[in-house]
Design an enzyme around this catalytic site. Structure first.
Site, PDB file in Angstrom:
ATOM      1  N   GLU A 125      66.047  10.491  72.298  1.00 54.06           N
ATOM      2  CA  GLU A 125      65.741  10.298  73.555  1.00 54.06           C
ATOM      3  C   GLU A 125      65.669  11.649  74.253  1.00 54.06           C
ATOM      4  O   GLU A 125      65.117  11.651  75.405  1.00 54.06           O
ATOM      5  CB  GLU A 125      66.732   9.691  74.113  1.00 54.06           C
ATOM      6  CG  GLU A 125      68.236   9.952  74.341  1.00 54.06           C
ATOM      7  CD  GLU A 125      69.291   9.126  74.565  1.00 54.06           C
ATOM      8  OE1 GLU A 125      70.274   9.076  73.886  1.00 54.06           O
ATOM      9  OE2 GLU A 125      69.243   8.325  75.689  1.00 54.06           O
ATOM     10  N   HIS A 164      82.621  26.715  79.802  1.00 48.53           N
ATOM     11  CA  HIS A 164      83.158  26.069  80.920  1.00 48.53           C
ATOM     12  C   HIS A 164      82.666  24.661  80.955  1.00 48.53           C
ATOM     13  O   HIS A 164      83.140  23.838  81.246  1.00 48.53           O
ATOM     14  CB  HIS A 164      82.797  26.808  82.186  1.00 48.53           C
ATOM     15  CG  HIS A 164      83.231  26.238  83.535  1.00 48.53           C
ATOM     16  ND1 HIS A 164      83.606  27.148  84.620  1.00 48.53           N
ATOM     17  CD2 HIS A 164      83.638  25.244  83.796  1.00 48.53           C
ATOM     18  CE1 HIS A 164      83.951  26.322  85.446  1.00 48.53           C
ATOM     19  NE2 HIS A 164      83.972  25.089  84.893  1.00 48.53           N
ATOM     20  N   HIS A 167      79.136  18.300  88.202  1.00 38.80           N
ATOM     21  CA  HIS A 167      79.689  19.439  87.438  1.00 38.80           C
ATOM     22  C   HIS A 167      80.655  18.817  86.840  1.00 38.80           C
ATOM     23  O   HIS A 167      81.732  18.094  87.111  1.00 38.80           O
ATOM     24  CB  HIS A 167      80.208  20.473  88.185  1.00 38.80           C
ATOM     25  CG  HIS A 167      81.282  21.673  87.363  1.00 38.80           C
ATOM     26  ND1 HIS A 167      80.549  22.194  86.280  1.00 38.80           N
ATOM     27  CD2 HIS A 167      82.307  21.949  87.413  1.00 38.80           C
ATOM     28  CE1 HIS A 167      81.604  22.670  85.633  1.00 38.80           C
ATOM     29  NE2 HIS A 167      82.648  22.800  86.402  1.00 38.80           N
TER      30      HIS A 167
END
Ligand code: 2HA
Ligand code: ZN
Length: 275
Positions: free
Chosen positions: A172, A213, A142
């Site tokens: 890509e 976030h 994360h």
């Protein structure tokens, strides 16, 4: 006896924390990382485990297919910036009990530190990724990837909108994440709801964007998982640079071109996201 800090698992873990810090994705105690150790990793580290492991801690979730497994984890409130300086104080190894409902610290997290507040979220994601990849996936990461977060203020919060923007912004991308990316609406971090929502998306996607976030990424090893986060963030950065010119987009990668990439690179693109 090998020093636990010199084992492959801990060295790789430290390097990934440092790489994420250098990218600017881990301000203060932002972000967290967990790694599901292989039998060989556990055998190499076991001589360095504490003689007296700490007490079992119930997690409020049960991850049956992770019972008895060992994980390297960042510590709650710890700064990823400091992992390279002192891994034993900032990360630890936890063992899950025989039902997958509780953990205990067997190494590290010195000075009474505890695993990341996102441990239940990570373990639910490990559980799903282990299941859907036949045990191949071992890393959950994360990070507060800046350009990805910024996109969650301007794009509709759908997997289709994010996937198309990212696929079109770097050639890509369709090869690296042909299934697309999942998107989770804004939710309170550290809780059961965001853990459930993310792990449901992780059935389909290797990576999930958390609105306002950050990013959750999974993979078989540190290189591939970091590479996935890096590829997504780089593509988001390119998208921003294009938007920031204020000029109309003269051309982008067409859907036919995306299909051509998929054909030549032998990947199956998620058709839901193509016109
Ligand atoms: O570990 O990033 O989401 C701090 C966080 C929580
Ligand atoms: Zn976060």
């Amino acid at each position: 006896m090998t020093d636990i800090l010199d084992t492959e698992a801990i060295r790789g873990f430290r390097r990934m924390c440092e790489d994420g810090w250098l990218e600017g994705w881990h301000e203060r105690n932002g972000g967290n990382l967990t790694y599901r150790m292989s039998d060989a990793d556990v055998a190499a580290a076991r001589p360095g485990f504490s003689a007296a492991p700490r007490e079992w801690v119930e997690m409020g979730i049960t991850a049956e297919n992770l019972a008895g497994e060992f994980f390297v984890t960042t510590g709650s409130g710890k700064f990823l910036r400091n992992v390279a300086l002192d891994a034993a104080a900032n990360v630890g190894i936890v063992e899950l009990n025989g039902t997958g409902s509780a953990y205990r610290v067997v190494w590290g997290l010195e000075g009474g530190a505890v695993p990341t507040s996102e441990l239940p979220t990570h373990l639910m994601n490990h559980s799903i990724r282990k299941q859907v990849t036949d045990g191949a996936n071992r890393v959950i990461y994360h990070c507060h990837a800046t350009n990805v977060i910024a996109l969650t203020y301007v794009l509709p919060l759908t997997a289709r909108d994010f996937t198309r923007a990212l696929w079109q912004s770097a050639t890509e991308c369709p090869v690296v994440f042909p299934e697309g990316v999942g998107v989770c609406p804004w939710m309170v971090p550290g809780g059961a709801d965001i853990a459930m929502a993310t792990s449901e998306l992780m059935r389909t996607y290797q990576a999930v964007v958390w609105a306002q976030h950050g990013l959750f990424a999974s993979g078989p090893d540190f290189d591939v998982t970091f590479g996935l986060a890096h590829t997504i963030e780089k593509s988001a950065e390119i998208y921003w640079k294009v938007l920031a010119t204020g000029r109309p987009i003269a051309q982008t990668i067409t859907d036919d071109a995306l299909r051509a990439i998929a054909r030549d690179f032998g990947v199956q693109l998620n058709e839901d996201f193509l016109d």
